[in-house]
Design a protein around this motif. Structure first.
Motif, mmCIF file in Angstrom:
data_model
loop_
_atom_site.group_PDB
_atom_site.id
_atom_site.type_symbol
_atom_site.label_atom_id
_atom_site.label_comp_id
_atom_site.label_asym_id
_atom_site.label_seq_id
_atom_site.Cartn_x
_atom_site.Cartn_y
_atom_site.Cartn_z
ATOM 1 N N GLU A 1 0.833 -1.202 0.000
ATOM 2 C CA GLU A 1 0.000 0.000 0.000
ATOM 3 C C GLU A 1 0.867 1.251 0.000
ATOM 4 O OE1 GLU A 1 -1.704 3.526 1.474
ATOM 5 O OE2 GLU A 1 -0.408 2.305 2.758
ATOM 6 N N SER A 2 1.904 1.247 0.822
ATOM 7 C CA SER A 2 2.824 2.388 0.862
ATOM 8 C C SER A 2 3.562 2.531 -0.463
ATOM 9 C CB SER A 2 3.827 2.215 2.006
ATOM 10 O OG SER A 2 3.198 2.336 3.260
ATOM 11 N N MET A 3 3.867 1.395 -1.069
ATOM 12 C CA MET A 3 4.572 1.420 -2.349
ATOM 13 C C MET A 3 3.691 2.012 -3.444
ATOM 14 S SD MET A 3 6.535 -1.773 -4.167
ATOM 15 C CE MET A 3 7.323 -2.178 -2.622
ATOM 16 N N ALA A 4 2.405 1.691 -3.415
ATOM 17 C CA ALA A 4 1.486 2.244 -4.408
ATOM 18 C C ALA A 4 1.374 3.754 -4.244
ATOM 19 C CB ALA A 4 0.114 1.583 -4.261
ATOM 20 N N THR B 1 8.836 4.496 -0.346
ATOM 21 C CA THR B 1 8.016 3.537 0.402
ATOM 22 C C THR B 1 8.447 3.501 1.858
ATOM 23 O OG1 THR B 1 7.713 2.171 -1.578
ATOM 24 C CG2 THR B 1 7.306 1.117 0.547
ATOM 25 N N SER B 2 9.750 3.456 2.087
ATOM 26 C CA SER B 2 10.278 3.408 3.451
ATOM 27 C C SER B 2 9.891 4.659 4.229
ATOM 28 C CB SER B 2 11.808 3.266 3.421
ATOM 29 O OG SER B 2 12.193 2.069 2.770
ATOM 30 N N ALA B 3 9.958 5.831 3.565
ATOM 31 C CA ALA B 3 9.603 7.079 4.233
ATOM 32 C C ALA B 3 8.140 7.068 4.663
ATOM 33 C CB ALA B 3 9.877 8.262 3.305
ATOM 34 N N ARG B 4 7.298 6.540 3.815
ATOM 35 C CA ARG B 4 5.871 6.483 4.183
ATOM 36 C C ARG B 4 5.650 5.493 5.322
ATOM 37 N NH1 ARG B 4 0.728 7.784 2.953
ATOM 38 N NH2 ARG B 4 -0.862 6.158 3.065
ATOM 39 N N VAL C 1 7.702 4.789 7.738
ATOM 40 C CA VAL C 1 8.130 5.453 8.968
ATOM 41 C C VAL C 1 7.043 6.403 9.454
ATOM 42 C CG1 VAL C 1 9.742 7.154 9.903
ATOM 43 C CG2 VAL C 1 10.600 5.229 8.580
ATOM 44 N N SER C 2 6.474 7.171 8.532
ATOM 45 C CA SER C 2 5.457 8.145 8.894
ATOM 46 C C SER C 2 4.176 7.477 9.382
ATOM 47 C CB SER C 2 5.147 9.039 7.694
ATOM 48 O OG SER C 2 4.113 9.945 7.991
ATOM 49 N N GLN C 3 3.755 6.430 8.684
ATOM 50 C CA GLN C 3 2.470 5.811 8.976
ATOM 51 C C GLN C 3 2.476 4.913 10.203
ATOM 52 O OE1 GLN C 3 0.448 7.805 6.988
ATOM 53 N NE2 GLN C 3 -0.738 5.952 6.572
ATOM 54 N N TYR C 4 3.586 4.211 10.428
ATOM 55 C CA TYR C 4 3.546 3.137 11.414
ATOM 56 C C TYR C 4 4.407 3.363 12.653
ATOM 57 C CZ TYR C 4 1.138 0.704 7.706
ATOM 58 O OH TYR C 4 0.234 0.372 6.731
ATOM 59 N N CYS C 5 5.185 4.427 12.703
ATOM 60 C CA CYS C 5 6.030 4.656 13.879
ATOM 61 C C CYS C 5 5.627 5.896 14.663
ATOM 62 C CB CYS C 5 7.498 4.778 13.477
ATOM 63 S SG CYS C 5 8.184 3.261 12.805
ATOM 64 N N ARG C 6 5.022 6.827 13.983
ATOM 65 C CA ARG C 6 4.699 8.109 14.614
ATOM 66 C C ARG C 6 3.842 7.931 15.861
ATOM 67 N NH1 ARG C 6 1.474 12.879 11.365
ATOM 68 N NH2 ARG C 6 0.764 14.075 13.164
ATOM 69 N N SER C 7 2.785 7.117 15.763
ATOM 70 C CA SER C 7 1.862 6.963 16.883
ATOM 71 C C SER C 7 2.444 6.144 18.020
ATOM 72 C CB SER C 7 0.559 6.320 16.398
ATOM 73 O OG SER C 7 0.823 5.056 15.828
ATOM 74 N N PHE C 8 3.584 5.491 17.794
ATOM 75 C CA PHE C 8 4.208 4.686 18.835
ATOM 76 C C PHE C 8 5.283 5.453 19.594
ATOM 77 C CE2 PHE C 8 1.983 1.520 16.557
ATOM 78 C CZ PHE C 8 1.852 0.421 17.379
ATOM 79 N N LYS D 1 12.729 8.847 14.811
ATOM 80 C CA LYS D 1 12.864 8.503 13.399
ATOM 81 C C LYS D 1 14.053 7.602 13.103
ATOM 82 C CE LYS D 1 12.414 12.928 12.844
ATOM 83 N NZ LYS D 1 12.369 14.308 12.300
ATOM 84 N N SER D 2 15.148 7.817 13.791
ATOM 85 C CA SER D 2 16.332 7.005 13.531
ATOM 86 C C SER D 2 16.089 5.553 13.895
ATOM 87 C CB SER D 2 17.531 7.557 14.304
ATOM 88 O OG SER D 2 18.672 6.760 14.088
ATOM 89 N N ASN D 3 15.474 5.319 15.043
ATOM 90 C CA ASN D 3 15.206 3.946 15.457
ATOM 91 C C ASN D 3 14.136 3.296 14.607
ATOM 92 O OD1 ASN D 3 16.762 3.076 17.967
ATOM 93 N ND2 ASN D 3 16.215 5.183 18.433
ATOM 94 N N CYS D 4 13.155 4.094 14.206
ATOM 95 C CA CYS D 4 12.137 3.561 13.313
ATOM 96 C C CYS D 4 12.764 3.158 11.979
ATOM 97 C CB CYS D 4 11.040 4.599 13.087
ATOM 98 S SG CYS D 4 9.576 3.919 12.282
#
Length: 748
Positions: free
Chosen positions: A69-72, A125-128, A130-137, A141-144
């Protein structure tokens, strides 16, 4: 049109930055005392990352569906890039002058540009993710980014492309190394191959964790601009080294081009070069700025560019490539050369280039004979537009940058043909392919021997090279390690080897046959004018200049030919190499100098005065007034600022990084000349002859008319290194090729 471009710009900015809102997320480099270890060690396990600053948190499970999905989403933004590029083209924004010449030094191969398309998709894809799945946790950013680095492409839309790109069939018994570096490692055939990623000594630090250049400092304030740093740190200098010749610099540049060649990005839709500044030196309108631009902003009060109203210096980001392990994560830059010390600057790193350079007669390389002397063949017309006159064609296009480099390339081109001719006489039954491969094998062995026996002890210090067992001796090398990846480190290619610029002189001596300076050539007047080596006696004059003229003192002060006139076309102003190197380091996500001090065993500097253990106090003062925090100092600047360590040429940090590289380059090369692990090792008699090789002998044998020289050309003529006749084979031994005569087998 305007609406679609604006929509694309918003989407691209989201993918480009993916910045986190709020104050709870780390922006600058984490404090070294708490978190340096995470740059050295891999994550503890899938889904768990030790932040060093936060308690361990369970990261979200990212599924194949999530990745696709992120890749699309990423692909949709990339597809819209053509609209922006068309808008730029319609505005007639083109690369010109020094910026265009700089582009020619990092020109991407067509195949390299094709590989970059997959890498661009992977990074977006990787940037998305990080934004979608790590922010709420609440994970920084570096560790994500480290977590995302554990996610494999297998099973995604990129998986098959990456697998195909790394698929290579090998013959383990093949006697000769490949042109592109593949199949050196039988277990991992793509390791060390041209157009693959650099490796990393430390985990990258991008602003968003994935792709955006490092531009924020420890105090959450903008880092000083690259040109601002250059002006503050570097002063024009004419201080020369007392004993080391310009040959030290020129050999270093020659072999650094063998190991590393970082191409830049081009427009995806048209494959044309990208311009990030207006032709008059001002910044572009925002609607004409390509996403791959990272221009260097020039201060209004700049003492050089200010009077010409230049406010913008072109910098285009380096070409990305998918990692060899086919995982997502932070952007990795491509090495367009093979990663081995294998003469690729002579022979090329692709089959196409190697075929362009061969005559297919007697194992020789193509030459053009003028005035009874052999020169490199002329480059294709589309490249020659960058040269004042004709450009040369060699294994590495940077041959044309400056005349002493062109002389070095020509010398080794001639060395190949000289050896091929002798081997043909010794073995008249050998056909062209065998003569070419055997000659190439000998030439590479000579280059490796000269580098490790003569050059590295000058750079690193004799005692240090002995201590870490970096020197080559009379014993065989059985330390080949197939489990260690041979890739050149990003830090060495992008920063550490750039110390060589500090050694360059602004005035090049042209020396006559009596070893007297006859005239000088201004470096800034000679960029991309390689054919000047064919004028009068310039070839030998420049060659003698390399071994007669001493290099500049190794420090952060460079000749103005490099700091304001690089690649100038009119002699007034050009680019600044220091600014470009700083910007490239940030573009590549290199952590700051303080991190590499820690890696190399030096104490972490908590305040600027702590740098004074290896940096002169006056330079520490400059660093303090330029940067806001010790953790902000760029690696290239910290390394250049250090005092030479012991009897070497460079400071402890660059010495550490470069020695690691050359230890690995030898340890991971199955075909290294003294390795017992290669399919067909050199015989003891052949090794005995290769160990006689010296750069002095190569100069003697391949100059137009070099009659005398000192045995060690890296050291100025002096007691125990006096100038001797080239006919003195006791002082300057010659490699006896009779050891390769098949009729001599009975005597082995």
């Amino acid at each position: 049109m305007a609406g679609s471009v604006a929509t694309f710009a918003v989407m691209w900015m989201l993918l480009q930055t993916m910045d986190f809102l709020g104050q709870s997320y780390s922006i600058g480099v984490p404090k070294l005392s708490n978190s340096i270890q995470r740059y050295l060690d891999p994550p503890d396990g899938a889904g768990i990352v030790d932040t060093g600053l936060f308690k361990q948190r369970q990261l979200p499970k990212i599924t194949i569906s999530d990745i696709n999905e992120s890749m699309a989403f990423a692909q949709s933004a990339i597809d819209r890039l053509a609209t922006l590029e068309r808008n730029i083209a319609n505005a007639n924004i083109e690369l010109q002058g020094p910026a265009h010449r700089d582009f020619l030094t990092s020109l991407p191969e067509d195949a390299a540009a094709d590989k970059a398309a997959s890498a661009l998709l992977a990074s977006k894809t990787s940037a998305r993710l990080v934004s979608q799945y790590c922010r709420s946790f609440g994970v920084d950013k570096s560790n994500c980014a480290r977590y995302v680095s554990t996610l494999e492409m297998r099973g995604t839309n990129l998986g098959s492309k990456c697998a195909v790109a790394n698929a290579v069939k090998c013959d383990a018994k093949q006697k000769y190394r490949s042109i592109d570096g593949s199949c050196n490692n039988i277990r991992n055939p793509s390791w060390g191959r041209a157009m693959t990623a650099y490796t990393r000594i430390l985990f990258p630090h991008y602003f968003d964790g994935i792709q955006e250049p490092r531009h924020m400092g420890e105090n959450r304030k903008m880092l000083p601009g690259a040109r601002t740093v250059s002006l503050s740190i570097s002063s024009p200098s004419n201080q020369s080294d007392l004993s080391r010749t310009l040959a030290v610099m020129q050999w270093g540049q020659f072999i650094s081009h063998d190991l590393a060649h970082t191409p830049v990005r081009k427009m995806l839709s048209t494959q044309k070069p990208i311009s990030c500044c207006r032709s008059d030196g001002f910044k572009l309108s925002p609607r004409h700025v390509h996403p791959d631009c990272s221009p260097i902003i020039v201060p209004e009060n700049d003492p050089i560019y200010g009077q010409h109203f230049v406010r913008c210096m072109n910098y285009v980001r380096s070409l990305p490539v998918v990692k060899s392990d086919c995982t997502f994560g932070p952007v990795e830059q491509m090495n367009q050369a093979s990663h081995f010390l294998d003469g690729s600057m002579i022979y090329g790193s692709t089959l196409q280039k190697s075929r362009e350079l061969r005559s297919y007669e007697g194992g020789k390389l193509l030459v053009e004979n003028r005035n009874n002397h052999d020169y490199l063949p002329t480059a294709a017309a589309d490249f020659t537009v960058g040269c004042n006159g004709s450009c040369y064609n060699s294994g590495d296009d940077r041959v044309n940058v400056q005349p002493q480099l062109a002389v070095m390339h020509t010398i080794w081109h001639r060395e190949h043909n000289r050896i091929a001719e002798k081997l043909a006489k010794l073995n008249p039954h050998w056909w062209d392919e065998i003569l070419y491969q055997e000659t190439r094998r000998i030439v590479i062995a000579e280059i490796q021997h000269i580098t490790y026996k003569e050059w590295l002890p000058i750079i690193l210090g004799k005692s240090y090279t002995r201590t870490i067992k970096l020197t080559v001796g009379n014993s065989l090398n059985s330390n080949y390690d197939p489990d260690d990846e041979p890739a050149v480190s990003n830090e060495v290619a992008t920063a550490a080897l750039k110390f060589l610029n500090s050694l360059m002189q602004g005035k090049l001596y042209i020396v006559d046959s009596k070893n007297q300076q006859a005239e000088t050539l201004q470096l800034s007047d000679a960029f991309f004018k390689p054919s000047v080596i064919e004028v009068n006696n310039n070839f030998d004059g420049l060659l003698r200049g390399l071994v007669t003229q001493t290099s500049q003192k190794m420090d952060a002060n460079l000749a103005t030919d490099l700091t304001s006139k690089l690649f100038t076309s009119d002699g007034k102003f050009g680019l600044d190499s220091i600014s470009l190197d700083i910007q490239r380091g940030r573009d590549h996500g290199l952590p700051s100098y303080n991190y590499y001090r820690q890696h190399c065993g030096l104490p972490v500097a908590k305040k600027f005065e702590d740098f004074s253990d290896h940096i002169p106090f006056e330079m520490v003062k400059k660093l303090r007034t330029t940067y806001l925090h010790p953790d902000d100092v760029d690696l290239i600047i910290g390394g250049l600022a250090e005092r030479p360590a012991e009897d070497g040429l460079i400071g402890p940090t660059f010495r550490c990084l470069i020695s690691e590289q050359f230890l690995r380059s030898r340890r991971t090369d199955r075909f290294f000349y003294d390795s017992t692990k290669q399919p067909s090792p050199f015989t003891s008699q052949q090794l005995q002859q290769i160990r006689k090789a010296s750069l002095a002998r190569v100069f003697c044998d391949n100059g137009d008319n070099i009659e005398s020289i000192q045995p060690n050309v890296f050291i100025a003529a002096q007691t125990n290194n006096d100038v001797v006749s080239c006919q003195n084979f006791e002082a300057i031994p010659s490699v006896d090729l009779f050891a390769w005569a098949e009729k001599a087998k009975a005597y082995r």
